[in-house]
Each structure stands twice: as structure tokens, then as C-alpha cells.
Design a protein around this motif. Structure first.
Motif, PDB file in Angstrom:
ATOM      1  N   HIS A 192       0.798  -1.242   0.000  1.00 56.14           N
ATOM      2  CA  HIS A 192       0.000   0.000   0.000  1.00 56.14           C
ATOM      3  C   HIS A 192       0.818   1.274   0.000  1.00 56.14           C
ATOM      4  O   HIS A 192       0.263   2.359   0.093  1.00 56.14           O
ATOM      5  CB  HIS A 192      -0.926   0.016   1.217  1.00 56.14           C
ATOM      6  CG  HIS A 192      -1.790  -1.195   1.296  1.00 56.14           C
ATOM      7  ND1 HIS A 192      -2.869  -1.410   0.470  1.00 56.14           N
ATOM      8  CD2 HIS A 192      -1.685  -2.311   2.078  1.00 56.14           C
ATOM      9  CE1 HIS A 192      -3.413  -2.584   0.756  1.00 56.14           C
ATOM     10  NE2 HIS A 192      -2.700  -3.163   1.726  1.00 56.14           N
TER      11      HIS A 192
ATOM     12  N   GLU B 182       3.430   5.325   3.021  1.00 55.95           N
ATOM     13  CA  GLU B 182       2.651   6.240   3.868  1.00 55.95           C
ATOM     14  C   GLU B 182       1.416   5.584   4.492  1.00 55.95           C
ATOM     15  O   GLU B 182       0.650   6.236   5.193  1.00 55.95           O
ATOM     16  CB  GLU B 182       2.155   7.435   3.036  1.00 55.95           C
ATOM     17  CG  GLU B 182       3.238   8.132   2.215  1.00 55.95           C
ATOM     18  CD  GLU B 182       4.297   8.729   3.114  1.00 55.95           C
ATOM     19  OE1 GLU B 182       3.925   9.174   4.214  1.00 55.95           O
ATOM     20  OE2 GLU B 182       5.477   8.721   2.738  1.00 55.95           O
TER      21      GLU B 182
ATOM     22  N   ASP C  80      -4.883   0.813   7.392  1.00 53.48           N
ATOM     23  CA  ASP C  80      -6.063   1.376   6.734  1.00 53.48           C
ATOM     24  C   ASP C  80      -5.720   1.524   5.248  1.00 53.48           C
ATOM     25  O   ASP C  80      -4.968   2.422   4.857  1.00 53.48           O
ATOM     26  CB  ASP C  80      -6.372   2.742   7.341  1.00 53.48           C
ATOM     27  CG  ASP C  80      -7.474   3.449   6.562  1.00 53.48           C
ATOM     28  OD1 ASP C  80      -8.049   2.822   5.648  1.00 53.48           O
ATOM     29  OD2 ASP C  80      -7.730   4.629   6.857  1.00 53.48           O
TER      30      ASP C  80
ATOM     31  N   SER D 107      -7.706   2.176   2.721  1.00 48.87           N
ATOM     32  CA  SER D 107      -8.656   2.906   1.859  1.00 48.87           C
ATOM     33  C   SER D 107      -7.938   3.995   1.055  1.00 48.87           C
ATOM     34  O   SER D 107      -8.207   4.200  -0.114  1.00 48.87           O
ATOM     35  CB  SER D 107      -9.791   3.507   2.684  1.00 48.87           C
ATOM     36  OG  SER D 107      -9.272   4.110   3.839  1.00 48.87           O
ATOM     37  N   GLY D 108      -6.949   4.715   1.712  1.00 51.22           N
ATOM     38  CA  GLY D 108      -6.194   5.769   1.004  1.00 51.22           C
ATOM     39  C   GLY D 108      -5.445   5.191  -0.171  1.00 51.22           C
ATOM     40  O   GLY D 108      -5.458   5.738  -1.271  1.00 51.22           O
ATOM     41  N   SER D 109      -4.768   4.060   0.015  1.00 49.40           N
ATOM     42  CA  SER D 109      -3.955   3.504  -1.059  1.00 49.40           C
ATOM     43  C   SER D 109      -4.820   3.064  -2.216  1.00 49.40           C
ATOM     44  O   SER D 109      -4.416   3.150  -3.368  1.00 49.40           O
ATOM     45  CB  SER D 109      -3.102   2.342  -0.549  1.00 49.40           C
ATOM     46  OG  SER D 109      -3.943   1.291  -0.159  1.00 49.40           O
TER      47      SER D 109
ATOM     48  N   VAL E 195      -7.478   4.626  -3.113  1.00 48.63           N
ATOM     49  CA  VAL E 195      -7.777   5.871  -3.831  1.00 48.63           C
ATOM     50  C   VAL E 195      -6.621   6.199  -4.766  1.00 48.63           C
ATOM     51  O   VAL E 195      -6.798   6.527  -5.935  1.00 48.63           O
ATOM     52  CB  VAL E 195      -8.001   7.034  -2.832  1.00 48.63           C
ATOM     53  CG1 VAL E 195      -8.039   8.370  -3.553  1.00 48.63           C
ATOM     54  CG2 VAL E 195      -9.295   6.822  -2.073  1.00 48.63           C
ATOM     55  N   ARG E 196      -5.369   6.082  -4.191  1.00 44.57           N
ATOM     56  CA  ARG E 196      -4.196   6.370  -5.036  1.00 44.57           C
ATOM     57  C   ARG E 196      -4.141   5.454  -6.243  1.00 44.57           C
ATOM     58  O   ARG E 196      -3.840   5.853  -7.342  1.00 44.57           O
ATOM     59  CB  ARG E 196      -2.916   6.208  -4.207  1.00 44.57           C
ATOM     60  CG  ARG E 196      -2.515   7.485  -3.475  1.00 44.57           C
ATOM     61  CD  ARG E 196      -1.035   7.433  -3.123  1.00 44.57           C
ATOM     62  NE  ARG E 196      -0.684   6.281  -2.325  1.00 44.57           N
ATOM     63  CZ  ARG E 196      -0.855   6.214  -0.994  1.00 44.57           C
ATOM     64  NH1 ARG E 196      -1.356   7.232  -0.352  1.00 44.57           N
ATOM     65  NH2 ARG E 196      -0.511   5.146  -0.337  1.00 44.57           N
TER      66      ARG E 196
END
Ligand code: GTP
Ligand code: MG
Length: 377
Positions: free
Chosen positions: A22, A25, A50, A52-54, A56-57
Motif C-alpha cells: 500500500h 505512507e 487502513d 482505503s487511502g492507497s 484511492v491512489r
């Protein structure tokens, strides 16, 4: 939130597995021994991140890749359409691209390359595939030739109405071949035209400069007068009053040495030169040539000698320099040999040198040709 769990024998391994998946960060929600199992259980550690951010990326990266692919496809489509529109088949388009590369490698200025290519493409429009290579070469030579202003003066005549010798001065940067060119011109006028030729060596400050000319002078039976500066050059010329033509050699000056170029200009004015030849060498860089063309405007050249064509790696730079000097080319020199390596300037032979030899074997295969014929049919 998307929670993802990584389990490994050590905590470090679990964390690096999560980061590999992921990114560095990725937020870590929980890290430590696995819950609910003893410390002896294997694997013993877990990391919860978590993700979810990755994701999105990842979605953003995928969208960007798709956009890039769409742009690339549109460009390829536009190029293909241009080929179809211009009626140039793929083999001819490739040959035109090779011609462009050759012109650029010869240091022809980009805007002049574009102009030549546009002329060539016009000429090829509607041409049959089998004749494309020869047509392209001829059109390129024609177009490049049109870029070089040329004007060869008539040979000096025996002293007549003028009542005084025809005076030809040579000026230019250091070591470009002024003295050698002077010797070539002197020999050709003396031997071929049987004119009475005199020489003024206005470079008398430099060790060996006068001796170099005296040697040439004695071989072709031409009197040589040494001079130191403008007034002395005028006096030297007066001593050669019974000659049909007098050649005046001036000292080479660095193209950034405006002061000393000014002294050369004074000498050229003092001898009231009928012809003042600026010598520019094919062996110099485009920058040096264009600066020289500007700096030597001071000597008010009437024509340009393009020297050392045999040593040139980029004849295109000379085209720009001649155009910049706003004076036509009169002579080419093509080697150290006196008097043989001197040619009357000719735009066509220059262009042939620059463009390279015509295709001796047709570069298109039979398949290429039939493909192109098919496109037009
Ligand atoms: N390859 C080649 N060498 C040349 C040509 N013309 C002159 N040279 C050589 O270039 C060198 C310099 O020639 P010069 O005639 O002395 O040059 P110059 O402009 O009078 O030099 P300065 O008076 O020192 O400024 C000599 O070695 C010449 O033989 C040419 O067309 N081709
Ligand atoms: Mg010299």
C-alpha cells in the motif's frame, strides 16, 4: 475504512509487507503480537493498516494511465491521418524522416530544415512510389541550393579602363585559410588567365607571414610587397601599380576582437579594395560562424569564401552564416592543395555535398512499393 491485516514471524516483516502492498505512507492502525494466540504460535505478529487511502491512489494512477494511453492513441491516429492525407506511404514517410535527420545532422537550422522538408513533401505529393526516392533527393538538393546565395565574380581583366589594378582583399578569423586561398586565387589568375598578379602582405607583424607569401609569389612569379598597417598597405599597393590584379592578405582576427577587426577594416579601406572577401571555414561551429559574420561586417565584405569544406561536419552552419552576412558565396576551398583545391561557388554542388549522395539502390523493397501503390490505387 478498509482494514487489511498482515501476519508474519516478525513485526518488521509484517510492516514491510503492508508497505509493499500500500505504499510507505499507509496508516498503521494496529501493530504487535497476534491477539488470542500464544507467543509461541507462528506466525506471531500482525499489522493492521487502513488501505482505503492507497486504493484511492491506485484508482487515481489507473485513471492517469488511461488518460495517457488515450492521448498517445490520438497522436498516433493524427500522424497516421497526416500520412494518408499527404499521400506519402509509410516507406516514403520514413525516407523523408531520414532526410530531416540528415539535414539536422549537417547543422542546418531547424526552420530551414522545416522549409526544405515542406518543399520535398510538396514535390512528392502524388508521386509514384517507385520514383519517390529519386524525386526526394532531387527536391532536397534543389531546395537546399536555393537557401545558399551564390554570386561568382567574373575574373579580373588586364588593366584597362580602370587604369589601376583590380584590388581583392581577404579578411576573416584566424587560421581559416585566408593566405592559402589568396595563393590559390593568385596562381589561378597568374597561370590560367596569364594576368600580372601582385600581392600585398599586410600581415607583416606576424613571424613567417611574409615568407609564406614570398614563397608562393616566387613560384608563380608574382611580386610581393610587405606592409605594416593601413597607410603602409596603400604605399605597397602603389608599388604594384603595373599589375592587373593585386591580392591583399590581412591578419586573422578573433571574431570577438572588435578593435583589431577595425584595424583590418581600415587596411581594406586604405587599399580601396574592389572586392573584399570574407573567409568563413566549414570546420567552425555554427555559433562561431554567425558571430564572425556579424563581427566582420566592419570590413564591408562584398562576397564570402567558404573554406575547408573538406573538413566540415556541418555544412548547414555555413548556410546560416552566409545568409547572416547578407553577401553571396563566391568561392569554395576543399583542401590544402594550391592551386587545385579551389572551386567557383556553386549552390548545387554545395547542396549535393550537404544532402549526401543520391540513392544508388532504391531504399524501398518491392513489398513497400506495392503497399504504397495499393494505398493510392
Ligand atoms: N583541409 C583544409 N585545410 C586548409 C584549407 N585552406 C587552408 N587550409 C589549411 O589551414 C591552415 C591555415 O591556413 P592559412 O591560409 O595560413 O590560414 P589564415 O587564415 O591565413 O591564417 P592566419 O593568417 O593565421 O589567420 C593551413 O594549414 C592550410 O593548409 C582547406 O580548404 N581545407
Ligand atoms: Mg594568413
Amino acid at each position: 475504512m478498509t482494514r487489511v491485516r498482515y501476519i508474519a514471524d516478525t513485526l518488521a516483516e509484517a510492516i514491510s509487507a503492508a508497505r509493499r502492498a500500500h505504499g510507505m505512507e499507509v496508516p498503521v492502525l494496529q501493530a504487535g503480537p497476534r491477539r488470542g494466540v500464544g507467543l509461541r504460535a507462528r506466525p506471531a505478529f500482525e499489522v493492521v493498516v487502513d488501505a482505503s487511502g492507497s486504493s484511492v491512489r491506485a484508482r487515481r494512477a489507473a485513471r492517469e494511465a488511461l488518460a495517457r494511453a488515450v492521448v498517445a492513441a490520438r497522436l498516433a491516429h493524427a500522424e497516421a491521418e497526416a500520412v494518408v492525407r499527404s499521400q506519402l506511404g509509410p516507406a516514403t514517410s520514413a525516407a523523408v524522416a531520414r532526410l530531416g535527420a540528415r539535414l539536422r545532422a549537417q547543422a542546418l537550422a531547424p526552420e530551414l530544415v522545416q522549409w526544405v522538408i515542406a518543399r520535398v513533401e510538396d514535390r512528392l505529393d502524388g508521386a509514384r512510389a517507385e520514383e519517390a526516392a529519386a524525386l526526394m533527393h532531387a527536391a532536397a538538393v534543389q531546395a537546399v541550393g536555393e537557401l545558399l546565395p551564390v554570386d561568382v565574380p567574373v575574373d579580373p581583366a588586364p588593366v584597362g579602363s580602370l587604369g589601376r589594378p583590380w584590388v581583392v582583399a581577404l579578411a576573416g578569423p584566424t587560421g581559416v585559410g585566408k593566405t592559402t586561398t589568396l595563393a590559390k586565387l593568385a596562381a589561378s589568375w597568374r597561370v590560367d588567365r596569364r594576368l600580372r598578379v601582385g600581392i600585398v602582405a599586410a600581415d607583416a607583424f606576424r613571424v613567417g607571414a611574409v615568407e609564406q607569401l614570398r614563397t608562393y609569389g616566387s613560384i608563380i612569379d608574382a611580386p610581393v610587397q610587405a606592409a605594416h598597417g593601413p597607410a603602409s598597405a596603400a604605399e605597397a599597393l602603389a608599388r604594384l601599380a603595373d599589375c592587373d590584379v593585386v591580392l591583399v592578405d590581412t591578419p586573422g582576427r578573433g571574431h570577438r576582437d572588435a578593435l583589431r577587426i577595425g584595424e583590418v577594416a581600415e587596411t581594406v579601406r586604405a587599399v580601396r579594395a574592389d572586392e573584399s572577401l570574407l573567409v568563413l571555414p566549414g570546420s567552425a561551429s555554427a555559433g562561431m560562424l554567425s558571430e564572425s559574420a556579424d563581427a566582420f561586417r566592419a570590413v564591408a565584405p562584398t562576397r564570402v569564401v567558404l573554406s575547408k569544406l573538406d573538413e566540415s561536419e556541418g555544412l548547414g552552419a555555413l548556410v546560416s552564416a552566409v545568409r547572416r552576412s547578407d553577401r553571396p558565396a563566391a568561392w569554395f576551398t576543399t583542401g590544402q592543395g594550391v592551386p587545385d583545391d579551389l572551386e567557383r561557388a556553386d549552390a548545387r554542388t554545395f547542396a549535393e555535398r550537404l544532402v549526401g549522395p543520391p540513392p544508388s539502390v532504391t531504399p524501398m523493397t518491392a513489398t513497400d512499393a506495392s503497399m504504397e501503390a495499393g494505398r493510392r490505387g
